[in-house]
Design a protein around this motif. Structure first.
Motif, PDB file in Angstrom:
ATOM      1  N   GLY A  22      40.509  31.868  39.060  1.00  0.00           N
ATOM      2  CA  GLY A  22      40.377  33.593  38.121  1.00  0.00           C
ATOM      3  C   GLY A  22      39.528  34.552  38.542  1.00  0.00           C
ATOM      4  O   GLY A  22      38.206  33.405  38.386  1.00  0.00           O
ATOM      5  N   PRO A  23      39.550  35.848  38.620  1.00  0.00           N
ATOM      6  CA  PRO A  23      38.505  36.719  38.382  1.00  0.00           C
ATOM      7  C   PRO A  23      37.335  36.325  36.947  1.00  0.00           C
ATOM      8  O   PRO A  23      38.118  36.968  35.428  1.00  0.00           O
ATOM      9  CB  PRO A  23      38.469  37.945  38.394  1.00  0.00           C
ATOM     10  CG  PRO A  23      39.946  38.279  37.895  1.00  0.00           C
ATOM     11  CD  PRO A  23      40.755  36.659  38.358  1.00  0.00           C
ATOM     12  N   CYS A  24      36.429  36.821  36.484  1.00  0.00           N
ATOM     13  CA  CYS A  24      35.388  36.676  35.805  1.00  0.00           C
ATOM     14  C   CYS A  24      36.523  37.421  34.415  1.00  0.00           C
ATOM     15  O   CYS A  24      36.218  37.460  33.614  1.00  0.00           O
ATOM     16  CB  CYS A  24      34.154  37.087  35.889  1.00  0.00           C
ATOM     17  SG  CYS A  24      33.015  37.152  34.412  1.00  0.00           S
ATOM     18  N   SER A  25      36.584  38.950  35.002  1.00  0.00           N
ATOM     19  CA  SER A  25      37.045  40.395  34.358  1.00  0.00           C
ATOM     20  C   SER A  25      37.874  40.672  34.831  1.00  0.00           C
ATOM     21  O   SER A  25      38.299  40.594  35.953  1.00  0.00           O
ATOM     22  CB  SER A  25      36.147  41.486  33.376  1.00  0.00           C
ATOM     23  OG  SER A  25      35.401  40.744  33.790  1.00  0.00           O
ATOM     24  N   ALA A  26      39.550  40.850  34.193  1.00  0.00           N
ATOM     25  CA  ALA A  26      40.223  41.985  35.326  1.00  0.00           C
ATOM     26  C   ALA A  26      39.962  43.449  35.148  1.00  0.00           C
ATOM     27  O   ALA A  26      39.334  43.880  33.797  1.00  0.00           O
ATOM     28  CB  ALA A  26      41.200  41.898  34.017  1.00  0.00           C
ATOM     29  N   GLU A  27      40.168  43.890  36.291  1.00  0.00           N
ATOM     30  CA  GLU A  27      38.706  44.946  36.211  1.00  0.00           C
ATOM     31  C   GLU A  27      40.035  46.101  36.713  1.00  0.00           C
ATOM     32  O   GLU A  27      40.043  47.189  35.783  1.00  0.00           O
ATOM     33  CB  GLU A  27      38.330  45.775  37.638  1.00  0.00           C
ATOM     34  CG  GLU A  27      36.543  44.487  37.327  1.00  0.00           C
ATOM     35  CD  GLU A  27      36.372  43.710  38.553  1.00  0.00           C
ATOM     36  OE1 GLU A  27      35.055  43.212  38.381  1.00  0.00           O
ATOM     37  OE2 GLU A  27      36.701  44.449  39.369  1.00  0.00           O
ATOM     38  N   THR A  28      40.735  45.708  37.045  1.00  0.00           N
ATOM     39  CA  THR A  28      42.288  46.940  37.870  1.00  0.00           C
ATOM     40  C   THR A  28      43.460  46.177  37.590  1.00  0.00           C
ATOM     41  O   THR A  28      43.299  44.577  37.594  1.00  0.00           O
ATOM     42  CB  THR A  28      41.746  47.168  38.894  1.00  0.00           C
ATOM     43  OG1 THR A  28      42.071  46.459  39.991  1.00  0.00           O
ATOM     44  CG2 THR A  28      40.806  48.517  39.529  1.00  0.00           C
ATOM     45  N   GLU A  29      44.091  46.893  37.921  1.00  0.00           N
ATOM     46  CA  GLU A  29      45.549  46.058  38.364  1.00  0.00           C
ATOM     47  C   GLU A  29      45.314  45.584  39.576  1.00  0.00           C
ATOM     48  O   GLU A  29      45.722  44.384  39.162  1.00  0.00           O
ATOM     49  CB  GLU A  29      46.976  46.783  37.721  1.00  0.00           C
ATOM     50  CG  GLU A  29      48.107  46.375  37.687  1.00  0.00           C
ATOM     51  CD  GLU A  29      49.061  47.287  37.044  1.00  0.00           C
ATOM     52  OE1 GLU A  29      50.641  46.336  36.612  1.00  0.00           O
ATOM     53  OE2 GLU A  29      49.285  48.247  37.746  1.00  0.00           O
ATOM     54  N   GLN A  30      44.741  46.042  40.325  1.00  0.00           N
ATOM     55  CA  GLN A  30      45.733  45.825  41.584  1.00  0.00           C
ATOM     56  C   GLN A  30      44.342  44.320  42.061  1.00  0.00           C
ATOM     57  O   GLN A  30      45.078  43.993  42.712  1.00  0.00           O
ATOM     58  CB  GLN A  30      45.451  46.991  42.689  1.00  0.00           C
ATOM     59  CG  GLN A  30      45.038  46.834  44.313  1.00  0.00           C
ATOM     60  CD  GLN A  30      44.690  47.661  44.914  1.00  0.00           C
ATOM     61  OE1 GLN A  30      44.168  48.569  44.286  1.00  0.00           O
ATOM     62  NE2 GLN A  30      43.918  47.588  46.257  1.00  0.00           N
ATOM     63  N   GLN A  31      42.957  44.366  41.116  1.00  0.00           N
ATOM     64  CA  GLN A  31      42.389  43.485  41.298  1.00  0.00           C
ATOM     65  C   GLN A  31      42.700  42.072  41.062  1.00  0.00           C
ATOM     66  O   GLN A  31      42.884  41.032  41.709  1.00  0.00           O
ATOM     67  CB  GLN A  31      41.044  44.070  40.807  1.00  0.00           C
ATOM     68  CG  GLN A  31      40.030  42.758  41.073  1.00  0.00           C
ATOM     69  CD  GLN A  31      39.506  42.194  39.208  1.00  0.00           C
ATOM     70  OE1 GLN A  31      40.811  42.113  38.517  1.00  0.00           O
ATOM     71  NE2 GLN A  31      39.147  41.638  39.591  1.00  0.00           N
ATOM     72  N   VAL A  32      43.641  42.489  39.940  1.00  0.00           N
ATOM     73  CA  VAL A  32      43.848  41.139  39.072  1.00  0.00           C
ATOM     74  C   VAL A  32      45.570  40.306  40.063  1.00  0.00           C
ATOM     75  O   VAL A  32      45.167  39.273  40.443  1.00  0.00           O
ATOM     76  CB  VAL A  32      44.961  41.588  37.840  1.00  0.00           C
ATOM     77  CG1 VAL A  32      45.218  40.600  36.835  1.00  0.00           C
ATOM     78  CG2 VAL A  32      42.917  41.626  37.212  1.00  0.00           C
ATOM     79  N   LEU A  33      45.947  41.413  40.169  1.00  0.00           N
ATOM     80  CA  LEU A  33      47.290  41.190  40.780  1.00  0.00           C
ATOM     81  C   LEU A  33      47.163  40.668  42.827  1.00  0.00           C
ATOM     82  O   LEU A  33      47.501  39.480  43.208  1.00  0.00           O
ATOM     83  CB  LEU A  33      48.708  42.520  41.606  1.00  0.00           C
ATOM     84  CG  LEU A  33      49.068  42.340  40.166  1.00  0.00           C
ATOM     85  CD1 LEU A  33      49.522  43.967  39.925  1.00  0.00           C
ATOM     86  CD2 LEU A  33      50.179  41.238  39.550  1.00  0.00           C
ATOM     87  N   GLN A  34      45.972  41.169  43.075  1.00  0.00           N
ATOM     88  CA  GLN A  34      45.816  40.576  44.801  1.00  0.00           C
ATOM     89  C   GLN A  34      45.123  39.594  44.177  1.00  0.00           C
ATOM     90  O   GLN A  34      44.954  38.110  45.669  1.00  0.00           O
ATOM     91  CB  GLN A  34      44.843  41.647  44.966  1.00  0.00           C
ATOM     92  CG  GLN A  34      44.121  40.963  46.854  1.00  0.00           C
ATOM     93  CD  GLN A  34      42.895  42.401  46.901  1.00  0.00           C
ATOM     94  OE1 GLN A  34      42.895  43.375  46.415  1.00  0.00           O
ATOM     95  NE2 GLN A  34      42.780  42.137  48.281  1.00  0.00           N
ATOM     96  N   THR A  35      43.892  38.566  43.726  1.00  0.00           N
ATOM     97  CA  THR A  35      43.850  37.626  43.126  1.00  0.00           C
ATOM     98  C   THR A  35      44.904  36.790  42.792  1.00  0.00           C
ATOM     99  O   THR A  35      45.357  35.536  43.663  1.00  0.00           O
ATOM    100  CB  THR A  35      42.331  37.989  42.007  1.00  0.00           C
ATOM    101  OG1 THR A  35      41.737  38.923  41.874  1.00  0.00           O
ATOM    102  CG2 THR A  35      41.313  36.542  42.150  1.00  0.00           C
ATOM    103  N   ALA A  36      45.384  36.807  42.147  1.00  0.00           N
ATOM    104  CA  ALA A  36      46.530  35.888  41.089  1.00  0.00           C
ATOM    105  C   ALA A  36      47.891  35.722  42.862  1.00  0.00           C
ATOM    106  O   ALA A  36      47.732  34.717  43.177  1.00  0.00           O
ATOM    107  CB  ALA A  36      47.427  36.541  41.156  1.00  0.00           C
TER     108      ALA A  36
END
Length: 363
Positions: A22-36
């Motif tokens: 997963g990402p180093c940091s949760a930046e935005t909701e979209q970024q977190v969900l897109q990665t997931a």
């Protein structure tokens, strides 16, 4: 302290590595969900994202805070993956538990401070949740064990550690030098303690993530933690060490997962024979080193009689340079030869110093 650890993930089959991404940091909701969604269904056991980010210098991105925990809950709801994040104080623990985070981890900057570790431990009393503990920033083995003991004394038995490398002043290809032996020592002292390799923080660059992860698996580590981001080059933190979900899946496919042992008798007999040969060579090495120290003591006696200092820098440089060249010819890395010779040199100095400063030694 005698500690007995429970499996981190009860549903995980034995001898299967724990995969964290997963990402180093949760930046935005979209970024977190897109990665997931890019990792969902691909064998990832824990989805990681930093919510609170302790940074080396002020002004850097320090995380989105509690708001990001809501995004991790959405990851759980939409993908079914368990989630994990870093905590560093009482408030972090309470917020993470309130948002049903599955696994917590302590970062290197927390592990290095016993007061911070104890604060987290106190907040966890009476809670049944797995906790991962990163190694401290500096290669302090006792500090790492101390953090484990503090969390264990709080009643947490589902504990694992994360080997993320150690700070190093000097030139190195790593962001944080692995110093694999410290993790190996931990495994030897606590055989049932799961060890996860954070190849992202060891490397600090994406081009060597694979060999570092593979080396960890070859050393029988229990899992790998890798940072994954949909747009790594524009990540808000640690951009150089993150990779896209598709790159991560390619890396994961190339990894060779080793078995810890086998019941193949032919293999075991051949292995035992080779290990016996190694034991004999080790004994020979120790005999040679013992003889070398005897010579160092004679040199110390001679220096003492002539009032000459122990350290002869030019001679030491000559020994080291020659050894590195000869070592390369014998297939030994410069790093290994340098570390070995420095240890031998220091032991020689200790022997000479003992001789030169012995009671009754001539002035």
């Amino acid at each position: 302290m005698d500690m007995k650890f429970q499996p981190l993930l009860q549903e995980k089959p034995e001898n299967k590595p724990i995969i964290i991404a997963g990402p180093c940091s949760a930046e935005t909701e979209q970024q977190v969900l897109q990665t997931a969604h890019g990792l969902a269904g691909k064998g990832v056991d824990l989805y990681r994202a930093g919510i609170w980010k302790p940074r080396t210098r002020p002004g850097a991105f320090e995380g989105v805070g509690t708001e990001g925990l809501k995004w991790l809950r959405r990851v759980k709801e939409e993908t079914g993956m368990k989630v994990t994040t870093e905590v560093a104080n009482t408030q972090h623990v309470f917020e993470a538990l309130k948002h049903q985070i599955d696994v917590l981890w302590l970062g290197a900057r927390t592990t290095v401070n016993p007061f911070s570790v104890q604060e987290v431990a106190d907040a966890l009393k009476g809670v049944d949740i797995p906790v991962l503990i990163k190694n401290p920033i500096n290669p302090d083995y006792k500090l790492w064990v101390g953090a484990i003991e503090r969390i264990y004394k709080a009643g947490i038995t589902k504990i694992g550690v994360i080997h993320r490398g150690f700070s190093y002043h000097g030139e190195t290809k790593y962001r944080n030098v692995p110093r694999w032996q410290l993790a190996i020592d931990l495994k030897r002292e606590f055989p049932d303690l799961p060890i996860i390799c954070d190849n992202s923080h060891i490397c600090g660059r994406r081009d060597i993530l694979l060999p570092v992860a593979q080396k960890a698996l070859d050393l029988n580590f229990d899992g790998i933690m890798t940072e994954v981001h949909p747009d790594p080059d524009n990540a808000w933190s640690d951009a150089a060490q993150q990779i896209t979900p598709s790159q991560y899946l390619e890396l994961k496919e190339k990894l060779v997962f080793r078995l810890p042992t086998t019941d193949d008798m032919e293999f075991l007999e051949n292995l035992e024979h080779l290990r016996h040969e190694i034991d004999e060579l080790d004994e020979e090495l120790l005999n040679l080193l013992g003889a070398r120290m005897k010579l160092a003591e004679r040199i110390g006696e001679y220096k003492q009689r002539n009032n000459i200092s122990i350290l002869q820098a030019s001679r030491w440089n000559e020994i080291l340079e020659r050894a590195v060249i000869k070592g390369k010819m014998k297939g030994l890395s410069e790093e290994f030869v340098t570390v070995l010779l420095k240890a031998v040199h220091q032991e020689s100095i200790n022997h000479q110093e003992k001789v030169m400063n012995a009671p009754g030694a001539e002035a």
